[in-house]
Design a protein around this motif. Sequence first.
Motif, PDB file in Angstrom:
ATOM      1  N   SER A 122       0.712  -1.215   0.193  1.00  0.00           N
ATOM      2  CA  SER A 122       0.178  -0.124  -0.076  1.00  0.00           C
ATOM      3  C   SER A 122       0.765   1.412  -0.071  1.00  0.00           C
ATOM      4  CB  SER A 122      -0.894   0.200   1.133  1.00  0.00           C
ATOM      5  OG  SER A 122      -1.581   1.393   1.258  1.00  0.00           O
ATOM      6  N   HIS A 123       0.873   2.070  -0.999  1.00  0.00           N
ATOM      7  CA  HIS A 123       1.525   3.379  -0.971  1.00  0.00           C
ATOM      8  C   HIS A 123       0.772   4.219   0.184  1.00  0.00           C
ATOM      9  CE1 HIS A 123       3.705   2.652  -4.675  1.00  0.00           C
ATOM     10  NE2 HIS A 123       2.813   2.712  -5.477  1.00  0.00           N
ATOM     11  N   ASP A 124      -0.353   4.203   0.293  1.00  0.00           N
ATOM     12  CA  ASP A 124      -0.892   4.940   1.496  1.00  0.00           C
ATOM     13  C   ASP A 124      -0.172   4.689   2.831  1.00  0.00           C
ATOM     14  OD1 ASP A 124      -2.624   6.352  -0.430  1.00  0.00           O
ATOM     15  OD2 ASP A 124      -4.532   6.083   0.780  1.00  0.00           O
ATOM     16  N   SER A 125      -0.095   3.449   3.038  1.00  0.00           N
ATOM     17  CA  SER A 125       0.486   3.066   4.237  1.00  0.00           C
ATOM     18  C   SER A 125       1.792   3.445   4.221  1.00  0.00           C
ATOM     19  CB  SER A 125       0.612   1.351   4.424  1.00  0.00           C
ATOM     20  OG  SER A 125      -0.718   0.776   4.291  1.00  0.00           O
ATOM     21  N   ASN A 126       2.586   3.446   3.006  1.00  0.00           N
ATOM     22  CA  ASN A 126       4.076   3.840   3.137  1.00  0.00           C
ATOM     23  C   ASN A 126       4.318   5.380   3.304  1.00  0.00           C
ATOM     24  OD1 ASN A 126       4.753   1.181   2.493  1.00  0.00           O
ATOM     25  ND2 ASN A 126       5.075   1.653   0.508  1.00  0.00           N
ATOM     26  N   TYR A 147       0.601   8.871  -8.527  1.00  0.00           N
ATOM     27  CA  TYR A 147       0.176   8.312  -7.113  1.00  0.00           C
ATOM     28  C   TYR A 147       0.382   9.616  -6.109  1.00  0.00           C
ATOM     29  CZ  TYR A 147      -1.497   5.609  -3.498  1.00  0.00           C
ATOM     30  OH  TYR A 147      -2.245   5.174  -2.528  1.00  0.00           O
ATOM     31  N   LEU A 148       1.219  10.069  -6.080  1.00  0.00           N
ATOM     32  CA  LEU A 148       1.160  11.234  -5.212  1.00  0.00           C
ATOM     33  C   LEU A 148       0.334  12.410  -5.403  1.00  0.00           C
ATOM     34  CD1 LEU A 148       3.021  12.255  -2.464  1.00  0.00           C
ATOM     35  CD2 LEU A 148       4.569  13.512  -4.294  1.00  0.00           C
ATOM     36  N   SER A 149       0.158  12.617  -6.709  1.00  0.00           N
ATOM     37  CA  SER A 149      -0.920  13.693  -7.020  1.00  0.00           C
ATOM     38  C   SER A 149      -2.130  13.318  -6.736  1.00  0.00           C
ATOM     39  CB  SER A 149      -0.568  13.976  -8.633  1.00  0.00           C
ATOM     40  OG  SER A 149      -1.729  14.737  -9.035  1.00  0.00           O
ATOM     41  N   ASP A 150      -2.413  12.077  -6.969  1.00  0.00           N
ATOM     42  CA  ASP A 150      -3.653  11.496  -6.488  1.00  0.00           C
ATOM     43  C   ASP A 150      -3.880  11.554  -5.062  1.00  0.00           C
ATOM     44  OD1 ASP A 150      -6.229  10.208  -6.888  1.00  0.00           O
ATOM     45  OD2 ASP A 150      -5.010   8.562  -5.939  1.00  0.00           O
ATOM     46  N   TYR A 151      -2.891  11.058  -3.998  1.00  0.00           N
ATOM     47  CA  TYR A 151      -2.917  11.258  -3.000  1.00  0.00           C
ATOM     48  C   TYR A 151      -3.259  12.501  -2.112  1.00  0.00           C
ATOM     49  CZ  TYR A 151      -1.188  10.332   2.088  1.00  0.00           C
ATOM     50  OH  TYR A 151      -1.339  10.075   3.503  1.00  0.00           O
TER      51      TYR A 151
END
Length: 272
Positions: free
Chosen positions: A170-174, A192-196
């Motif tokens: 999970s990128h969110d977890s990281n 992904y960072l843009s979406d986050y």
Amino acid sequence: MGSPIRSASRLLLTMLAVSTMMPSQAAQLVRIGAAHFPPYTVRPESGADTGLLPQLVEALNASQTDYQFVLVPTSIPRRFGDFKQGRVDMAIFENPAWGWEEIPHTAVDMGLEDAEIFVAQRLPDRQQSYFADLNGKRLALFSGYHYEFANFNADPLYLAKNYNATLTYSHDSNLLMVLRDRADIALVTRSYLSDYFLRNEKVAGELLASQRIDQVYHHYAILRPTAPISGEAFAKVLQGLRDNGQMLKIFDPYKIALVPVPHNEPASQVAK
């Protein structure tokens, strides 16, 4: 016994119904492998119609009637076997160098580029120089991904031993590990960072993204040699989406760059 007029009317209605159905029946089914790779594809095995790949497939189907593109759930490690065994006809957002070298295929340049970047907690005295040296820093990585800084060695033991890495799915977890000071640096794609940040506006100011790039993702579509659609035909459909602005509409919000597709080279190539 029915009248000739009634029989002729029924025959005419049947012929009209058949002619109406023919375009959809004539469309060739093209199965695209969908592996979890956010924000491109998000948990396809759960049936969730989210991510950039479903948006692209919707645009592909809306732009023409010769082919019907459908998603078939797979996984990062399983996608090669599914491709070789014919369960899927195409893999998208790939690169021929990501393990496809020995598998016969046609590669179509999609003209899309993303990048893997480093992310740390933003502190008053922390500058871009923080990302120059990874020694002594705790890394949060996505399990199974190949990183250039580690010479593309994805072995968990190697990464843990040599880079003090914690691997998750999970990128969110990281990113949360970085925010909670359980890791110093996480690696995520720029998209992904843009979406986050869109989903977590309150923490956008708490994270520092690197100017240093671990690797650039230049995306290709990988087609089976016997796929219902040829590389040339798929390249033409993609060009149509470029021309009508759909590619920009789908990918620009995620900072995925549309780059020129070389026209002086074949649009596709077959690995021997």
